[in-house]
Design a protein around this motif. Structure first.
Motif, PDB file in Angstrom:
ATOM      1  N   GLU A 141       0.829  -1.202   0.000  1.00  0.00           N
ATOM      2  CA  GLU A 141       0.000   0.000   0.000  1.00  0.00           C
ATOM      3  C   GLU A 141       0.870   1.262   0.000  1.00  0.00           C
ATOM      4  O   GLU A 141       0.532   2.259  -0.639  1.00  0.00           O
ATOM      5  N   LEU A 186     -12.352   9.053   3.695  1.00  0.00           N
ATOM      6  CA  LEU A 186     -11.966   8.237   2.548  1.00  0.00           C
ATOM      7  C   LEU A 186     -11.756   9.095   1.306  1.00  0.00           C
ATOM      8  O   LEU A 186     -10.876   8.816   0.485  1.00  0.00           O
ATOM      9  N   ARG A 219      -9.817   8.185  -2.443  1.00  0.00           N
ATOM     10  CA  ARG A 219     -10.617   7.046  -2.888  1.00  0.00           C
ATOM     11  C   ARG A 219     -11.718   7.469  -3.853  1.00  0.00           C
ATOM     12  O   ARG A 219     -12.328   8.522  -3.695  1.00  0.00           O
ATOM     13  N   ALA A 278     -14.469   2.726  -4.633  1.00  0.00           N
ATOM     14  CA  ALA A 278     -13.634   2.256  -3.528  1.00  0.00           C
ATOM     15  C   ALA A 278     -14.278   2.572  -2.181  1.00  0.00           C
ATOM     16  O   ALA A 278     -14.229   1.759  -1.249  1.00  0.00           O
ATOM     17  N   ARG A 292     -15.397  -0.133   0.681  1.00  0.00           N
ATOM     18  CA  ARG A 292     -14.855  -0.053   2.040  1.00  0.00           C
ATOM     19  C   ARG A 292     -15.973  -0.002   3.080  1.00  0.00           C
ATOM     20  O   ARG A 292     -15.877  -0.645   4.135  1.00  0.00           O
TER      21      ARG A 292
END
Length: 211
Positions: free
Chosen positions: A112, A158, A163, A167, A171
């Motif tokens: 990541e 996020l 994101r 995504a 999540r």
């Protein structure tokens, strides 16, 4: 990809060089202070700089000030801040397109981290949710942010990570339609204008947090 590292801890600096090499990323210079960072970027013209916040001689904000110097000469130059601290004073000047801000102790996955490096180098924005939360905590009571629901705050964090709607939906285990509804609510409550792409969304949120 070619990077310059500015980190005063020898062990961490050398560890980053090896970690990046394992990911196919070349470190063209690894320095331990702000002036050396500015000089290294000028000499090597790398694709990205990875910068610590606090470096010699005062161990306060030398890294960020050096990053701002670099970006003043090369607007939009990608910078990934990798630190133990959230330096709020320069957030509004530094955070934006082609910038990342990650906290060292919260990086738990090498893959990541390397993805974040590549995303910032390609012009993206990656911000640790804890950085956003610390900025949020600075807001006075009664500010528009207080009107956000818990779910909207999750979506906001996020969004700040860069994101996409897809995504975020994955999540939070909700539909993309629900994500769009929450984002619309966030921007309405924060009195922010339309933001059709991810980068502009992150920039708008961070700009608001630094007002």
């Amino acid at each position: 990809m070619r990077v310059v590292i500015a980190e005063d801890s020898v062990l961490l600096r050398e560890g980053l060089v090896r970690l990046l090499a394992d990911g196919g990323i070349t470190t063209v210079a690894a320095v331990d202070d702000g002036p050396s960072l500015v000089a290294a970027v000028e000499e090597h013209r790398p694709d990205l700089a990875i910068v610590d916040v606090r470096m010699p001689p005062t161990h306060t904000d030398e890294g960020l000030r050096a990053a701002l110097t670099v970006r003043s000469g090369r607007p939009g130059f990608p910078v990934l801040v990798l630190s133990q601290y959230v330096e709020e004073r320069y957030a509004s000047e530094l955070l934006g397109r082609a910038v990342g801000y990650l906290l060292k102790e919260r990086i738990a996955d090498v893959a990541e981290f390397l993805d974040a490096v590549r995303q910032v180098a390609s012009g993206g924005t990656v911000v640790d949710p804890e950085v956003v939360l610390q900025l949020l905590s600075r807001q006075r009571k009664g500010a528009p942010l207080d009107s956000l629901s818990p779910r909207e705050r999750q979506v906001l964090a996020l969004m700040a990570e860069g994101r996409s709607n897809t995504a975020i939906a994955a999540r939070l285990v909700i539909t993309e339609g629900a994500v769009e509804k929450h984002i619309t609510g966030i921007f309405t409550k924060l009195a922010l204008g339309p933001a059709p792409d991810d980068h502009r969304r992150v920039l708008a949120v961070l700009a608001y947090l630094e007002r």
